[in-house]
Structure formats: structure tokens, C-alpha cells
Write an enzyme that holds these catalytic residues in place. Structure first.
Site, PDB file in Angstrom:
ATOM      1  N   THR A  54     -14.799   9.251  10.388  1.00 37.38           N
ATOM      2  CA  THR A  54     -15.731   9.048   9.283  1.00 37.38           C
ATOM      3  C   THR A  54     -15.232   7.942   8.363  1.00 37.38           C
ATOM      4  O   THR A  54     -15.969   7.008   8.032  1.00 37.38           O
ATOM      5  CB  THR A  54     -15.906  10.353   8.490  1.00 37.38           C
ATOM      6  OG1 THR A  54     -16.212  11.419   9.384  1.00 37.38           O
ATOM      7  CG2 THR A  54     -17.031  10.214   7.472  1.00 37.38           C
ATOM      8  N   TYR A 145     -13.716  17.769  15.904  1.00 32.13           N
ATOM      9  CA  TYR A 145     -13.910  17.335  14.525  1.00 32.13           C
ATOM     10  C   TYR A 145     -15.131  18.058  13.948  1.00 32.13           C
ATOM     11  O   TYR A 145     -16.264  17.745  14.275  1.00 32.13           O
ATOM     12  CB  TYR A 145     -14.090  15.821  14.495  1.00 32.13           C
ATOM     13  CG  TYR A 145     -14.168  15.179  13.131  1.00 32.13           C
ATOM     14  CD1 TYR A 145     -14.037  15.895  11.949  1.00 32.13           C
ATOM     15  CD2 TYR A 145     -14.360  13.802  13.031  1.00 32.13           C
ATOM     16  CE1 TYR A 145     -14.105  15.280  10.717  1.00 32.13           C
ATOM     17  CE2 TYR A 145     -14.422  13.176  11.795  1.00 32.13           C
ATOM     18  CZ  TYR A 145     -14.297  13.909  10.645  1.00 32.13           C
ATOM     19  OH  TYR A 145     -14.370  13.291   9.419  1.00 32.13           O
ATOM     20  N   LYS A 175     -10.166  19.679  13.634  1.00 33.95           N
ATOM     21  CA  LYS A 175     -10.103  19.011  12.339  1.00 33.95           C
ATOM     22  C   LYS A 175     -11.219  19.609  11.494  1.00 33.95           C
ATOM     23  O   LYS A 175     -12.402  19.377  11.739  1.00 33.95           O
ATOM     24  CB  LYS A 175     -10.267  17.506  12.485  1.00 33.95           C
ATOM     25  CG  LYS A 175     -10.215  16.766  11.148  1.00 33.95           C
ATOM     26  CD  LYS A 175     -10.507  15.284  11.292  1.00 33.95           C
ATOM     27  CE  LYS A 175     -10.504  14.619   9.920  1.00 33.95           C
ATOM     28  NZ  LYS A 175     -10.950  13.203   9.977  1.00 33.95           N
ATOM     29  N   GLY A 202      -9.322  19.052   6.735  1.00 39.86           N
ATOM     30  CA  GLY A 202      -9.956  17.754   6.555  1.00 39.86           C
ATOM     31  C   GLY A 202     -10.475  17.499   5.164  1.00 39.86           C
ATOM     32  O   GLY A 202     -11.159  16.501   4.944  1.00 39.86           O
ATOM     33  N   SER A 221      -8.511  10.951   4.600  1.00 44.60           N
ATOM     34  CA  SER A 221      -8.508   9.558   4.151  1.00 44.60           C
ATOM     35  C   SER A 221      -7.950   9.397   2.753  1.00 44.60           C
ATOM     36  O   SER A 221      -7.545   8.300   2.371  1.00 44.60           O
ATOM     37  CB  SER A 221      -9.929   8.987   4.210  1.00 44.60           C
ATOM     38  OG  SER A 221     -10.822   9.777   3.438  1.00 44.60           O
TER      39      SER A 221
END
Length: 385
Positions: A54, A145, A175, A202, A221
Site C-alpha cells: 500500500t 495481507y 500482515k 500493520g 510505513s
């Protein structure tokens, strides 16, 4: 298949980085930036990168671009860190081609979202899809995911895990980029019962709360710009310093909220990361990017709250926050005072905090699922990436 070692590689929790795809101002791949990205995540101790997910805007890349990006990451990683390739696609054929390529390129593992246009309606159908995908990369571990806010596939991850561990060779975990802590707890219990299986949190917003449930690994991220603060938080947990750990989580969440306030989460995360590391450029349409004024405003906001000082301080990734010399003193706000109760000392499985591994938290924790998932479709929720 070699088991992925991340959950036992750190005394408390391993943080893997979901990296951005670098673009130039015209939207083309800026592959020269990848080496600087690798150096940046290695500097704070990330054991692996998650490529083309993503945060990596994989769905906005062509198959050829995804292959070029992965090859570049495998080239610069060069044994210094593992590369996990996201190979998810609406087309099974394209996903298989990406998986086969990932194995040739040298990826350590593959991962995929479920097909998100024509969607599976039950866990068995999804497990069958995944089984056919992983056939293209025999021997590589596979991580499912789970990010229903983006894919629209709302099947509980626990149901998929039950089905996949019987049907999918090399199934290595989930995830989990969702705010449903009950489903997360089910996944953690099933993973504990399944050799070679792990759950990767996540959502960076829920990292401390998920640790209380027993999570031992994360992919996100937010670690592109906030990793030193999260590492500090985990060090506090290891020492039983619960209030200090909560303060770190709260400051990280303030920074995440600030970054999300201009053009959505992914654009904000890219801009925040450029303040402390490599600039990965704009997002691809239809996502927006921050303009110069918004970037300046974000810098001012992160400076005001003490975040930039906290992540830039010498030893920030390992030292406890101090009033001088080690970043700003972090005082736990009252509203986070019950996020992680009863966690301290060390227990089993890589010296997890006592009671942390698969143990139920005391109460709800104060990290409500409702705040975990961003409402912008196409932007990674809460550091999910």
C-alpha cells in the site's frame, strides 16, 4: 521452507518497514533513491523491507514497474536486509508472474492482498486463490495481507488463517492492517499453534495495544520516519516502564495524525519521511501530494510537538527519553494511561514482556479500533502500508 525469524530476532518486537516507491516529479520511477532508502532503514535496525504494498503504491504501478522496483531493492539489499515482495493483483495470472519473478530476483518472502475487484466470498475460496498463487514461487514463505478498508474483502483474517494453514504450502502468517483487536487476538492464537506462522501488526497506531495481546512483529510505513521513537517505546516496555512507553506511543500517534491532515495518510507519510530521510517524491494520481506550504506547515507541527527532536536525538532508537541530551522528556497523558497494563519483565519466545505473548489485555487498552483505520480509500491506515 525456512521459517521467517523476525518475531524472535528482537527482545520485544521486530519492526519491518513498508517502504515507499520513489517517484520523480513526472511520476516515473526514481530507482536511484532506493539505495538511500535502504541505508536509512538499516541505520535504525530494520531487518526487512516490504516492497510494492500500500505504501509502495503497488496497485498504481504496472507489472513491469513492479518487477524493476523489486529487482532494484534486491540489488541494494545484497544480504544486508531481507526483501518481502508484495505480489497481490486482481489477476491471478499477473500475481503468479510477480511471484515467480520475486523468487528469481532474490526476495526472501512474498505477500499479497486478496483479489479486490471480483472478491472471494468465503475463506475457502480465498485460500484456494492463494494456494494457486504460491505455486509459482515454491519454497518462498507467503504472508497474507489483510487490509479490508482498502480491498473491501472483509473476511476475518482468522478464518483465512485457519483455511490457509491446511491448503497453502509455505503459509507464513498474516500482515494484519485492521482495527479489529478481537480478530487480531484470534490470529495470534492460531499463529502460536501453527509452526512457522506469525502475525505482523500493520497499524502503527495500535502497536502498543497489540503488544499487550501478544504480537511480536510489525510491518508498517510509519517506521520510515518514526522508527527511532517506536524503538524507544519498545525499550521502555522491555524495562517495564509502562508510562514512558505510553508517552512514546502517544507522541507517535500525534505525529501520524498531523501527517494525515493535509492530503491523506500516504502523502503525509511521504512528506514526513522526507524531513528525516530520503525524499521519495510525490504520490501517483489519483492520490494527492503536499504542496510547499503544506510541507512547511507539517514541519512546523512536528517541530512544535517535539517529534522531530525525538527522532533526531542521538541514540533515539535505543535510549530512554530524557529532559536533556536524549530528546525531549515524554510525559504520558492521562488518556493513554491504561493502554498497556500489566506488561513488564520478560517471558517466552524471544524474551517477550511477561504476559505479552498471546495474553489478553487488561480491558480495552485505550486504543480503540475506530481510530486505527483511515477513511481514505487507497491510503494506508494507521501506518499499515
Amino acid at each position: 521452507m525456512d521459517a521467517l525469524p523476525y518475531a524472535t530476532a528482537d527482545p520485544v518486537m521486530s519492526l519491518l518497514t513498508a517502504v515507499f516507491t520513489p517517484f520523480d516529479e513526472d511520476g516515473g520511477l526514481a530507482l536511484d533513491t532506493v539505495e538511500r532508502q535502504a541505508d536509512a532503514v538499516l541505520a535504525w535496525g530494520s531487518p526487512a523491507v516490504y516492497v510494492g504494498g500500500t505504501a509502495g503504491e503497488g496497485a498504481s504501478l504496472s507489472t513491469a514497474e513492479r518487477m524493476l522496483l523489486l529487482e532494484r531493492w534486491c540489488e541494494v539489499a545484497d544480504g544486508r536486509l531481507d526483501v518481502i515482495a508484495h505480489v497481490g493483483h486482481t489477476s491471478l495470472g499477473e500475481a503468479r508472474a510477480l511471484a515467480e519473478h520475486a523468487q528469481r530476483a532474490g526476495a526472501r518472502a512474498i505477500s499479497a492482498v486478496p483479489p479486490y475487484f471480483h472478491r472471494p466470498d468465503n475463506a475457502a475460496a480465498l485460500a484456494d486463490f492463494v494456494a494457486r498463487l504460491v505455486e509459482a514461487a515454491p519454497g518462498l514463505p507467503f504472508i497474507y495481507y489483510h487490509i479490508p478498508s482498502v480491498t473491501g474483502v472483509g473476511l476475518p483474517a482468522g478464518e483465512l488463517l485457519r483455511a490457509a494453514r491446511e491448503r497453502v504450502p509455505g503459509f507464513a502468517g498474516v500482515k494484519f492492517a485492521h482495527g479489529d483487536l478481537a480478530d487480531l487476538q484470534v490470529c495470534l492464537k492460531l499463529a502460536e499453534e501453527t509452526p512457522g506462522c506469525e502475525v505482523y501488526v500493520g497499524s502503527a497506531r495500535l502497536l502498543l495495544a497489540s503488544l499487550a495481546l501478544g504480537a511480536r512483529a510489525a510491518i508498517g510505513s510509519a517506521y520510515n520516519f518514526a522508527a527511532p521513537l517506536y524503538r524507544r517505546m519498545l525499550d521502555h516496555v522491555a524495562r517495564g516502564e509502562q508510562a514512558e512507553a505510553r508517552a512514546c506511543q502517544f507522541l507517535a500517534q500525534e505525529a501520524i495524525d498531523a501527517a494525515c491532515g493535509y492530503a491523506g495518510e500516504l502523502a503525509g507519510f511521504k512528506a514526513a519521511s522526507a524531513l528525516v530521510g530520503p525524499d521519495c517524491g510525490p504520490c501517483r494520481p489519483p492520490l494527492r501530494s503536499l504542496d510547499a506550504g503544506q510541507r512547511a506547515a507539517l514541519r512546523a507541527a512536528l517541530t512544535r510537538m517535539g517529534f522531530l527532536e525525538a527522532v533526531a536525538a542521538p541514540g533515539a532508537a535505543a535510549a530512554a527519553p530524557q529532559a536533556a541530551g536524549g530528546g525531549p522528556a515524554l510525559r504520558p497523558p492521562a488518556e493513554t494511561a491504561h493502554t498497556l497494563e500489566g506488561v513488564g519483565g520478560h517471558g517466552t519466545r524471544g524474551a517477550a514482556p511477561q504476559g505479552a505473548r498471546r495474553a489478553a489485555p487488561q480491558g480495552n487498552g485505550g486504543a480503540a479500533p475506530g481510530g486505527a483505520m483511515g477513511g481514505v480509500r487507497g491510503a494506508a491506515p494507521g501506518g499499515a502500508a
